[in-house]
Design a protein around this motif. Sequence first.
Motif, PDB file in Angstrom:
ATOM      1  N   VAL A 188       0.831  -1.208   0.000  1.00  0.00           N
ATOM      2  CA  VAL A 188       0.000   0.000   0.000  1.00  0.00           C
ATOM      3  C   VAL A 188       0.869   1.263   0.000  1.00  0.00           C
ATOM      4  O   VAL A 188       0.585   2.243  -0.704  1.00  0.00           O
ATOM      5  CB  VAL A 188      -0.948  -0.024   1.212  1.00  0.00           C
ATOM      6  CG1 VAL A 188      -1.698   1.306   1.327  1.00  0.00           C
ATOM      7  CG2 VAL A 188      -1.950  -1.162   1.073  1.00  0.00           C
ATOM      8  N   GLY A 189       1.957   1.278   0.779  1.00  0.00           N
ATOM      9  CA  GLY A 189       2.845   2.453   0.823  1.00  0.00           C
ATOM     10  C   GLY A 189       3.528   2.690  -0.503  1.00  0.00           C
ATOM     11  O   GLY A 189       3.687   3.854  -0.927  1.00  0.00           O
ATOM     12  N   ARG A 190       3.987   1.643  -1.195  1.00  0.00           N
ATOM     13  CA  ARG A 190       4.626   1.821  -2.506  1.00  0.00           C
ATOM     14  C   ARG A 190       3.645   2.430  -3.499  1.00  0.00           C
ATOM     15  O   ARG A 190       4.001   3.310  -4.306  1.00  0.00           O
ATOM     16  CB  ARG A 190       5.154   0.490  -2.996  1.00  0.00           C
ATOM     17  CG  ARG A 190       6.304  -0.075  -2.172  1.00  0.00           C
ATOM     18  CD  ARG A 190       6.933  -1.284  -2.848  1.00  0.00           C
ATOM     19  NE  ARG A 190       7.930  -1.899  -1.984  1.00  0.00           N
ATOM     20  CZ  ARG A 190       7.717  -2.960  -1.210  1.00  0.00           C
ATOM     21  NH1 ARG A 190       6.502  -3.504  -1.172  1.00  0.00           N
ATOM     22  NH2 ARG A 190       8.676  -3.457  -0.460  1.00  0.00           N
ATOM     23  N   ALA A 191       2.379   1.947  -3.494  1.00  0.00           N
ATOM     24  CA  ALA A 191       1.385   2.491  -4.410  1.00  0.00           C
ATOM     25  C   ALA A 191       1.130   3.977  -4.129  1.00  0.00           C
ATOM     26  O   ALA A 191       1.039   4.803  -5.051  1.00  0.00           O
ATOM     27  CB  ALA A 191       0.082   1.682  -4.280  1.00  0.00           C
ATOM     28  N   ILE A 192       1.031   4.336  -2.863  1.00  0.00           N
ATOM     29  CA  ILE A 192       0.804   5.752  -2.505  1.00  0.00           C
ATOM     30  C   ILE A 192       1.984   6.622  -2.920  1.00  0.00           C
ATOM     31  O   ILE A 192       1.816   7.739  -3.430  1.00  0.00           O
ATOM     32  CB  ILE A 192       0.520   5.862  -0.998  1.00  0.00           C
ATOM     33  CG1 ILE A 192      -0.829   5.187  -0.661  1.00  0.00           C
ATOM     34  CG2 ILE A 192       0.499   7.318  -0.560  1.00  0.00           C
ATOM     35  CD1 ILE A 192      -1.104   5.088   0.820  1.00  0.00           C
ATOM     36  N   ALA A 193       3.231   6.126  -2.744  1.00  0.00           N
ATOM     37  CA  ALA A 193       4.410   6.896  -3.141  1.00  0.00           C
ATOM     38  C   ALA A 193       4.445   7.098  -4.642  1.00  0.00           C
ATOM     39  O   ALA A 193       4.793   8.182  -5.142  1.00  0.00           O
ATOM     40  CB  ALA A 193       5.679   6.166  -2.665  1.00  0.00           C
ATOM     41  N   TRP A 194       4.082   6.077  -5.448  1.00  0.00           N
ATOM     42  CA  TRP A 194       4.084   6.225  -6.912  1.00  0.00           C
ATOM     43  C   TRP A 194       3.068   7.266  -7.339  1.00  0.00           C
ATOM     44  O   TRP A 194       3.332   8.110  -8.208  1.00  0.00           O
ATOM     45  CB  TRP A 194       3.765   4.844  -7.532  1.00  0.00           C
ATOM     46  CG  TRP A 194       3.834   4.868  -9.029  1.00  0.00           C
ATOM     47  CD1 TRP A 194       4.926   4.784  -9.802  1.00  0.00           C
ATOM     48  CD2 TRP A 194       2.711   4.999  -9.903  1.00  0.00           C
ATOM     49  NE1 TRP A 194       4.605   4.851 -11.127  1.00  0.00           N
ATOM     50  CE2 TRP A 194       3.212   5.003 -11.221  1.00  0.00           C
ATOM     51  CE3 TRP A 194       1.329   5.109  -9.691  1.00  0.00           C
ATOM     52  CZ2 TRP A 194       2.395   5.097 -12.331  1.00  0.00           C
ATOM     53  CZ3 TRP A 194       0.532   5.207 -10.809  1.00  0.00           C
ATOM     54  CH2 TRP A 194       1.050   5.211 -12.114  1.00  0.00           C
TER      55      TRP A 194
END
Length: 374
Positions: A191-197
Amino acid sequence: MDLEKPSPQPQPQPQPPEGCLAVAIRIPVRIVVLVLVVPVRVLWDALVVMGRFLNDVVLRPLGRALLWIGRAVFVWPFVGLWRYLLVPLAKGLGWLGHVLVVVPLVWLYRYLLTPLGHALAWGTRGIGAALAWVYARVLTPIGHGVMWVLRGVGAAFAALGAGTYAVVAWLVWYLLVVPAVRVYEWVLAPVGRAIAWCARGAVWCLSMLVTGVGVALYWIARVLLVLPALAVWRWILAPVGRAIAVVAREIGEALGHAWRIAGHISLAVGRFLGTLFRWIFVEPVRWVYRTVLTPVGHVVRDAVLRPAAEAARSVGRATRQALAAARESVRQARADFRRMVFGEPRQPQVMERREPEARETRTLGSSTTALTKD
């Protein structure tokens, strides 16, 4: 023979070419400035001469007189007060304080406080020795026994605590740590990687939009403000400024040139006035002094002053002789009175000396021994 190389002479710097505007402005400006500056320079030189005269004749003697009066009124009274009143008073107070305070305190310290301190120190050493014996013979064995009991109780509690700690640590590991690690790896990290992208994409879009707006505003400001201001500066303000600079430079050079010329004119006028004053006032006064006053003064000196000085010296010599005679008479009268009251002074007896007073020449008929001497 000079073996050193001659120093190279400095080459004159080439003067920049002057424009027609400078040549057209120079002569009228210099004429006008010369007419305006000459009275100012003459007035300035006159004020300088008057200021120097006032400084030498009035201000400097007045300043010296005021300085002497200030010293006499303010400095010398305070110096006398300090030297002849305050210093002796301070010395007397210091001696009185030494006698009344220091000497009694020294006696009190030496003959009262020092023996009392020695007695207190001896008593303190005795009390300390008693306390040390109580500590070594009574308190130390009691402390060792208490520590042995506490070490046994601590060992029992340590064994019980170690087992409890192991059970609690196993429960915390399998009930809290392992589930938290699984949730972080499988849920929170993706979830954090998706938000950062998504955030990086939004920032890129916003930066492109801001860059486009900035470029547009830059070109608008350049076309509407910078290019007109550059044209005004290049084609209007710069030529006007160059013309004003040429006029100001010519006016400054004209002022300097006129000031120097006015100085020469003022010097010539001053020399003319000085010569006129010398021929009108100084030379007649000098002629009167040399021709009239000097012979009159010589006549007065030879006819009046020298005879008066000789008469005064004669009177002085007669007075000194009369005073000397009076002193001699007083001395003789005092000696006569002393002889009348105390009698004649006793004359010293002359002792016959067997040795010759002067060294005589040794001959065959004389001897130098005391037995055969004539």
